[in-house]
Motif scaffolding. Structure first.
Motif, short mmCIF file in Angstrom:
data_model
loop_
_atom_site.label_atom_id
_atom_site.label_comp_id
_atom_site.label_asym_id
_atom_site.label_seq_id
_atom_site.Cartn_x
_atom_site.Cartn_y
_atom_site.Cartn_z
N GLN A 152 15.29 -68.83 -59.94
CA GLN A 152 15.25 -67.39 -59.72
C GLN A 152 15.66 -66.64 -60.98
N ARG A 153 16.63 -67.16 -61.70
CA ARG A 153 17.11 -66.51 -62.91
C ARG A 153 16.05 -66.59 -64.01
N ASP A 154 15.47 -67.78 -64.22
CA ASP A 154 14.43 -67.93 -65.23
C ASP A 154 13.17 -67.15 -64.87
N HIS A 155 12.90 -67.03 -63.57
CA HIS A 155 11.74 -66.24 -63.13
C HIS A 155 11.90 -64.77 -63.52
N ALA A 156 13.11 -64.23 -63.35
CA ALA A 156 13.34 -62.84 -63.72
C ALA A 156 13.24 -62.65 -65.23
N ILE A 157 13.72 -63.63 -66.01
CA ILE A 157 13.62 -63.54 -67.47
C ILE A 157 12.15 -63.59 -67.89
N ALA A 158 11.38 -64.49 -67.28
CA ALA A 158 9.97 -64.60 -67.62
C ALA A 158 9.22 -63.33 -67.27
N VAL A 178 14.09 -57.80 -74.59
CA VAL A 178 14.09 -58.43 -73.27
C VAL A 178 15.50 -58.52 -72.72
N GLN A 179 16.45 -58.82 -73.59
CA GLN A 179 17.85 -58.93 -73.15
C GLN A 179 18.37 -57.59 -72.63
N SER A 180 17.99 -56.50 -73.30
CA SER A 180 18.45 -55.19 -72.85
C SER A 180 17.80 -54.77 -71.54
N ALA A 181 16.59 -55.32 -71.25
CA ALA A 181 15.90 -54.98 -69.99
C ALA A 181 16.44 -55.77 -68.81
N LEU A 182 17.16 -56.85 -69.06
CA LEU A 182 17.72 -57.67 -67.97
C LEU A 182 19.10 -57.16 -67.60
N ARG A 183 19.15 -56.14 -66.79
CA ARG A 183 20.44 -55.58 -66.38
C ARG A 183 21.01 -56.29 -65.17
N GLU A 184 20.13 -56.70 -64.24
CA GLU A 184 20.60 -57.40 -63.05
C GLU A 184 20.94 -58.86 -63.33
N PHE A 185 20.28 -59.44 -64.34
CA PHE A 185 20.51 -60.84 -64.70
C PHE A 185 20.88 -60.90 -66.18
N ALA A 187 21.59 -62.22 -69.61
CA ALA A 187 21.28 -63.53 -70.16
C ALA A 187 21.51 -63.51 -71.65
N GLY A 188 21.82 -64.69 -72.19
CA GLY A 188 22.01 -64.84 -73.62
C GLY A 188 20.69 -65.01 -74.34
N LEU A 189 20.73 -64.86 -75.67
CA LEU A 189 19.51 -64.97 -76.46
C LEU A 189 18.94 -66.38 -76.41
N ASP A 190 19.81 -67.39 -76.39
CA ASP A 190 19.34 -68.77 -76.34
C ASP A 190 18.62 -69.05 -75.01
N GLU A 191 19.14 -68.49 -73.94
CA GLU A 191 18.51 -68.68 -72.63
C GLU A 191 17.15 -68.00 -72.57
N ILE A 192 17.06 -66.79 -73.13
CA ILE A 192 15.78 -66.07 -73.15
C ILE A 192 14.77 -66.80 -74.03
N GLU A 193 15.25 -67.34 -75.15
CA GLU A 193 14.35 -68.06 -76.05
C GLU A 193 13.79 -69.31 -75.39
N ALA A 194 14.59 -69.99 -74.59
CA ALA A 194 14.11 -71.19 -73.90
C ALA A 194 13.01 -70.84 -72.90
N VAL A 195 13.19 -69.73 -72.17
CA VAL A 195 12.16 -69.30 -71.22
C VAL A 195 10.91 -68.84 -71.97
N ARG A 196 11.09 -68.17 -73.10
CA ARG A 196 9.93 -67.72 -73.88
C ARG A 196 9.10 -68.90 -74.36
N LYS A 197 9.73 -69.97 -74.76
CA LYS A 197 9.00 -71.16 -75.19
C LYS A 197 8.14 -71.71 -74.05
#
Length: 493
Positions: A152-158, A178-185, A187-197
């Motif tokens: 659910q968390r990765d889905h929101a980041i994606a 993307v990090q600034s748009a995730l207010r409800e979830f 997330a760190g930059l490393d976590e967002i980068e992993a989902v982006r990959k």
């Protein structure tokens, strides 16, 4: 001082409401004019479109036909009703039998004559098949996201990544946006980068990349390891992408200590990739232009005619016009005012069509060489020359030629396309900027790819042809046509 009265006579130019309306209609495009007239017709009952009048006439004919049919059916059912009453008196038990032989039932069981046919008849006839709305890039990626195994968390980041993409499919603002748009979830930059990959592996491959290098590397990683020159292509994109853009394979080979032939093959592999993966799923609808006038060659002469489909079929509603004679009091005054406004509007539309025809005729007469021989024969033409010939002001010509289109055997052009400034020639004449650009493109197309012409050489070639063009003018026209410089053309050859 004593107060007194003084009379003073002076002249003042005033734009009447009718003149203001005519000027406004003159500058509107075809679609804007249609919308404007629809709005006016809704507020004025004495105006109607021809298709609306035809629909009302068809409806009246259908009502009359229906009344005649009902009357005929009533007369036809009178003896039948009497016969049924006699049969009912003679044999009351026969009323219990259903009348399955009624003409309304026919064919297969359940096929009712009044119901629409299942093979396309009935009310379904007359409807054209409608194409489905094109799928946008975000919709295409969200469909794949819903089929993927994300928490659910990765889905929101994606989802945040997908909605941050531009029309080319790039994440131009970076993962910080993307990090600034995730207010409800949070997330760190490393976590967002992993989902982006992971999103980068969606179709089309290379989506959600940060830059061109990132996009090309992602697409190269999808090739199998035994693909010829795959590793060399990755090295080129990683370290020498600027030299690749200039097609300097020799310098790339020296820096990477590889054979120039291998570098050329690797460069071909890179060029087979898609640098704009999101552009293929652009959902922007295609806009089509309907010409306002046609230019045709008839009996050796160019003729101009208005497009009948582009002219508004607006007229007076005769039913309401006939009611004016029987109206009394305020109703008569109001309807007469509406009738006067409707006549002014129709007169303005006629004036608009006449002005458009006059201007188009002058343009075709002045640019007949362009219609016969192409862009290189375009003559210089400015608004003042057309205004003087038709006896109007330059502002009026500007309004007429804005967002109005002419269909010619060489294509459909906006009327402003036929206007261009002039460059002096040695014989005292002038050549239009459009003709010079066409000649410039022709010279560059015919040049030796190994020795392309510089801007100075192109200017000298124009001088030999009798056209006085400066080098900076050649450079300006070349850049306007998005043609690279001679140094860039020789590297791309």
């Amino acid at each position: 001082m004593k107060p007194g009265l003084q009379f003073r006579l002076h002249q003042q130019l005033t734009l009447t409401p009718q003149l203001q309306q005519a000027i406004r209609l003159l500058q509107l495009s075809q679609l804007e004019l249609e919308a404007e007239l629809r709005q006016i017709a809704e507020s004025n009952p004495l105006l109607e479109f021809a298709e609306d009048a035809e629909s009302e006439a068809e409806g009246a004919d259908e009502d009359a036909s229906f009344d005649e049919a009902m009357e005929f059916r009533a007369r036809d059912e009178q003896p039948a009703k009497a016969t049924r009453e006699e049969e009912s008196t003679a044999s009351p038990s026969e009323d219990l039998a259903p009348e399955w032989d009624d003409d309304r039932f026919h064919g297969e069981a359940g096929d009712y004559a009044g119901a629409p046919s299942r093979n396309g008849g009935g009310d379904e006839e007359g409807f054209e098949p409608q194409n489905a709305a094109p799928e946008s890039l975000q919709q295409h990626l969200e469909w794949q996201l819903n089929l993927s195994q994300f928490t659910q968390r990765d889905h929101a980041i994606a989802e945040a990544i997908i909605h941050a993409l531009d029309e080319d499919g790039y994440l131009r603002d970076g993962i910080e946006a993307v990090q600034s748009a995730l207010r409800e979830f949070p997330a760190g930059l490393d976590e967002i980068e992993a989902v982006r990959k992971r999103v980068q592996r969606f179709d089309p491959t290379g989506i959600a990349s940060l830059d061109l290098r990132d996009c090309l590397l992602c697409q190269l990683s999808q090739f199998s390891e035994d693909t010829p020159h795959r590793q060399l292509a990755i090295r080129i994109v990683t370290d020498e992408i600027e030299l690749l853009a200039r097609n300097d394979t020799g310098k790339i080979a020296r820096r990477l200590k590889a054979a120039e032939a291998d570098v050329a093959v690797a460069a071909s592999l890179i060029r087979s990739l898609d640098p704009r993966p999101g552009a293929a799923l652009d959902a922007t609808p295609v806009e089509y232009v309907a010409p306002d006038v046609y230019a045709r060659r008839e009996n050796g002469r160019w003729r101009v005619s208005l497009n009948p489909d582009a002219q508004p079929r607006l007229g007076l509603n005769q039913h309401y016009c006939n009611l004016i004679a029987r109206a009394r009091g305020d109703d008569a005054t109001w309807m007469k005012g509406q009738l006067q406004e409707a006549r002014w509007l129709l007169k303005s539309l006629q004036s608009r069509a006449e002005t458009l025809t006059k201007v188009a005729e002058v343009i075709v007469r002045r640019q007949s060489a362009f219609l016969d021989y192409g862009p290189e024969a375009m003559h210089p033409l400015v608004l003042r020359e057309v205004a003087e010939e038709v006896g109007m002001h330059e502002s009026t010509i500007s309004r007429v030629t804005t967002r109005k289109y002419m269909h010619t055997p060489r294509g459909t052009f906006e009327l402003k396309h036929f206007f261009s400034s002039g460059v002096a020639t040695e014989d005292g004449g002038s050549a239009s900027a459009t003709a010079i650009q066409a000649m410039l493109r022709k010279l560059i197309t015919a040049e030796d790819p190994r020795r392309p012409l510089s801007d100075q050489a192109l200017a000298e070639e124009f001088h030999r042809r009798g056209i006085q063009v400066a080098r900076r003018t050649v450079a300006k026209y070349r850049e306007a046509m998005r043609i690279p410089s001679s140094s860039e053309r020789v590297r791309a050859s």
